[in-house]
Design a protein around this motif. Structure first.
Motif, short mmCIF file in Angstrom:
data_model
loop_
_atom_site.label_atom_id
_atom_site.label_comp_id
_atom_site.label_asym_id
_atom_site.label_seq_id
_atom_site.Cartn_x
_atom_site.Cartn_y
_atom_site.Cartn_z
N THR A 186 42.52 36.53 40.16
CA THR A 186 42.67 37.97 40.30
C THR A 186 43.32 38.36 41.63
O THR A 186 43.69 39.52 41.81
CB THR A 186 41.32 38.68 40.17
OG1 THR A 186 40.37 38.10 41.08
CG2 THR A 186 40.78 38.56 38.74
N LYS A 187 43.44 37.43 42.55
CA LYS A 187 44.17 37.67 43.82
C LYS A 187 45.63 37.33 43.54
O LYS A 187 46.05 36.18 43.61
CB LYS A 187 43.61 36.79 44.94
CG LYS A 187 44.22 37.05 46.30
CD LYS A 187 43.53 36.18 47.36
CE LYS A 187 44.14 36.43 48.75
NZ LYS A 187 45.49 35.84 48.87
N LEU A 188 46.42 38.35 43.25
CA LEU A 188 47.77 38.16 42.72
C LEU A 188 48.87 38.59 43.67
O LEU A 188 50.05 38.29 43.41
CB LEU A 188 47.92 38.94 41.40
CG LEU A 188 46.91 38.63 40.30
CD1 LEU A 188 47.07 39.61 39.15
CD2 LEU A 188 47.07 37.20 39.81
N ALA A 196 47.10 41.48 49.56
CA ALA A 196 46.61 42.76 49.02
C ALA A 196 45.75 42.49 47.80
O ALA A 196 45.96 41.52 47.07
CB ALA A 196 47.78 43.67 48.65
N ASP A 197 44.76 43.34 47.61
CA ASP A 197 43.87 43.22 46.45
C ASP A 197 44.43 44.05 45.30
O ASP A 197 44.60 45.26 45.42
CB ASP A 197 42.46 43.72 46.83
CG ASP A 197 41.51 43.72 45.65
OD1 ASP A 197 41.73 42.95 44.70
OD2 ASP A 197 40.53 44.50 45.69
N ALA A 198 44.70 43.39 44.18
CA ALA A 198 45.27 44.08 43.01
C ALA A 198 44.26 44.99 42.32
O ALA A 198 44.64 45.89 41.56
CB ALA A 198 45.82 43.07 42.00
N PRO A 225 39.34 47.72 51.73
CA PRO A 225 40.48 48.27 52.48
C PRO A 225 41.84 47.72 52.03
O PRO A 225 42.85 48.40 52.17
CB PRO A 225 40.18 47.87 53.93
CG PRO A 225 38.69 47.68 53.97
CD PRO A 225 38.32 47.14 52.61
N ASP A 226 41.87 46.49 51.52
CA ASP A 226 43.14 45.88 51.10
C ASP A 226 43.53 46.22 49.66
O ASP A 226 44.54 45.73 49.17
CB ASP A 226 43.07 44.36 51.26
CG ASP A 226 43.09 43.92 52.71
OD1 ASP A 226 43.58 44.69 53.55
OD2 ASP A 226 42.60 42.82 53.00
N SER A 227 42.75 47.04 49.00
CA SER A 227 43.04 47.39 47.61
C SER A 227 44.29 48.27 47.52
O SER A 227 44.41 49.27 48.23
CB SER A 227 41.86 48.11 46.98
OG SER A 227 42.19 48.60 45.70
N ILE A 228 45.19 47.92 46.62
CA ILE A 228 46.40 48.73 46.44
C ILE A 228 46.08 50.08 45.82
O ILE A 228 46.83 51.04 46.00
CB ILE A 228 47.46 48.00 45.59
CG1 ILE A 228 46.91 47.69 44.19
CG2 ILE A 228 47.94 46.73 46.27
CD1 ILE A 228 47.96 47.19 43.23
N THR A 229 44.97 50.19 45.10
CA THR A 229 44.62 51.46 44.46
C THR A 229 43.88 52.39 45.42
O THR A 229 43.71 53.57 45.11
CB THR A 229 43.76 51.22 43.21
OG1 THR A 229 42.55 50.54 43.58
CG2 THR A 229 44.50 50.39 42.18
#
Length: 367
Positions: free
Chosen positions: A186-188, A192-194, A269-273
């Motif tokens: 899931t780390k794609l 950054a976290d998808a 914090p690193d989530s793209i959403t």
């Protein structure tokens, strides 16, 4: 192997060269200081590698340094994540499997090129002990997709939580149903976290786990194809993913487990959403539940303590209406691997107790 060589050098070099360094006092001092520094850096590196191997945080140095981008394309696939296609019309996947680098030698891995999502990444698969038993040759097995935290890899569940080691005895004695366990990456997106989200032009992580991975499993294994035989489970960021994916696609998953998860994507914090207000709202499980056209037929277990999942679970439970069923459990121990590992037996016992698993098939699996 590289770390082992460095560790050996860190010990051997001072022993062999300490008294042989020649030159002025300053040069000798700097050379010996360099050897001491090299030994200290190597020691830190050895500890880091040991922790990483135990918890499955990064798959390689590229993954650690944020260079692991697994997205070839990210077209707009629409609300259902299919881009106008039907799953039944997609060609069968052709996969080869090899042993995964985890303690359980029965875990296999494959590199899957997503037909719909545009993601190419590894998927780990473990088959229960009954799978190759002739008595079960006509049985289709229920499936649990396992999502790691961030950062994390598919190995997290098998190396850190040791899920198969804890579950196999329970499957053999009938306490837990013999689930097929599937852990997709899931780390794609490198660093950054998808967030298991579909973001056109960036990543289709939601379609990756809920369409491509799911289809690969039903193509290659005797898995229940319908939602009543499928569950998702995750911890930390993976718990957020589990709740989000199940609430977004109750036609694909009937059960979900989130351990120390969160609702608001901004918790990572690193989530793209988390960086876009519209995406942050749309990818919040609480939003999905409140704005669903009809209450989804879904059973969800939420565990945690305080703001580490428990309060978020209470918010979801307060918003739920039948047939949505949400159970919230307070679990102490902190936001750590050992806390989630200790919950594995109870979580899978809970899943077994609610397993509809395609009717008669579920009953046969729990004999």
């Amino acid at each position: 192997m590289t770390v082992i060589v460095l560790a050996v050098l860190a010990v051997v070099l001072p022993l062999a060269l300490w008294g042989r360094v020649r030159g002025p006092l300053l040069i000798r001092g700097l050379a010996r200081l360099a050897m001491v520094g090299f030994a200290q850096v190597t020691a830190v590196l050895v500890v880091f590698v040991a922790v990483n191997n135990t918890n499955g945080l990064f798959s390689d140095w590229d993954d650690l340094l944020g260079g692991g981008d697994h997205v070839a394309a990210a077209p707009d696939l629409g609300r259902d994540g299919l881009g106008g296609r039907r799953i039944a019309d997609l060609p069968k996947t052709a996969q080869t499997f090899r042993p995964a680098a985890v303690p359980d030698g029965r875990v296999r891995t494959t590199l899957l090129r997503g037909q719909v999502s545009g993601v190419t990444a590894e998927v780990y698969v473990w088959l229960p002990p009954q799978y190759d038993d002739p008595a079960y040759r006509n049985v289709r097995f229920p499936v649990v997709e396992l999502f790691s935290g961030y950062p994390g890899t598919p190995a997290s569940w098998f190396a850190g939580l040791r899920v198969t080691e804890r579950l196999e005895p329970l499957m053999r004695n009938g306490t837990v149903a013999p689930f097929i366990l599937v852990a997709p990456r899931t780390k794609l997106l490198g660093d950054a976290d998808a967030g298991c989200a579909n973001v056109p032009g960036v990543v289709n992580a939601e379609s990756w786990v809920s369409v491509d991975v799911r289809k690969m499993v039903t193509d290659h294994f005797r898995a229940v194809p319908t939602a009543d035989g499928w569950a998702v489970a995750g911890f930390s960021a993976g718990g957020h993913c589990a709740a989000k994916i199940a609430l977004a696609h109750p036609d694909r998953y009937r059960y979900a487990v989130t351990m120390s998860g969160y609702n608001d994507p901004a918790a990572e914090p690193d989530s793209i959403t988390a960086k876009d207000p519209a995406l942050r709202h749309a990818n919040n499980p609480l939003t999905l539940l409140r704005e669903a056209p009809a209450p989804p037929r879904l059973s969800l277990l939420v565990t945690g303590d305080g703001d580490d999942g428990y309060r978020q679970g209470l918010d979801l439970r307060a918003a739920a209406e039948p047939p949505t069923r949400i159970e919230v459990r307070r679990v102490t121990g902190g936001h750590r691997t050992s806390t989630w590992a200790d919950q594995v037996p109870s979580v899978f016992t809970w899943l077994t107790g609610r397993l509809e698993g395609a009717g008669a098939t579920a009953s046969s699996l729990r004999r």
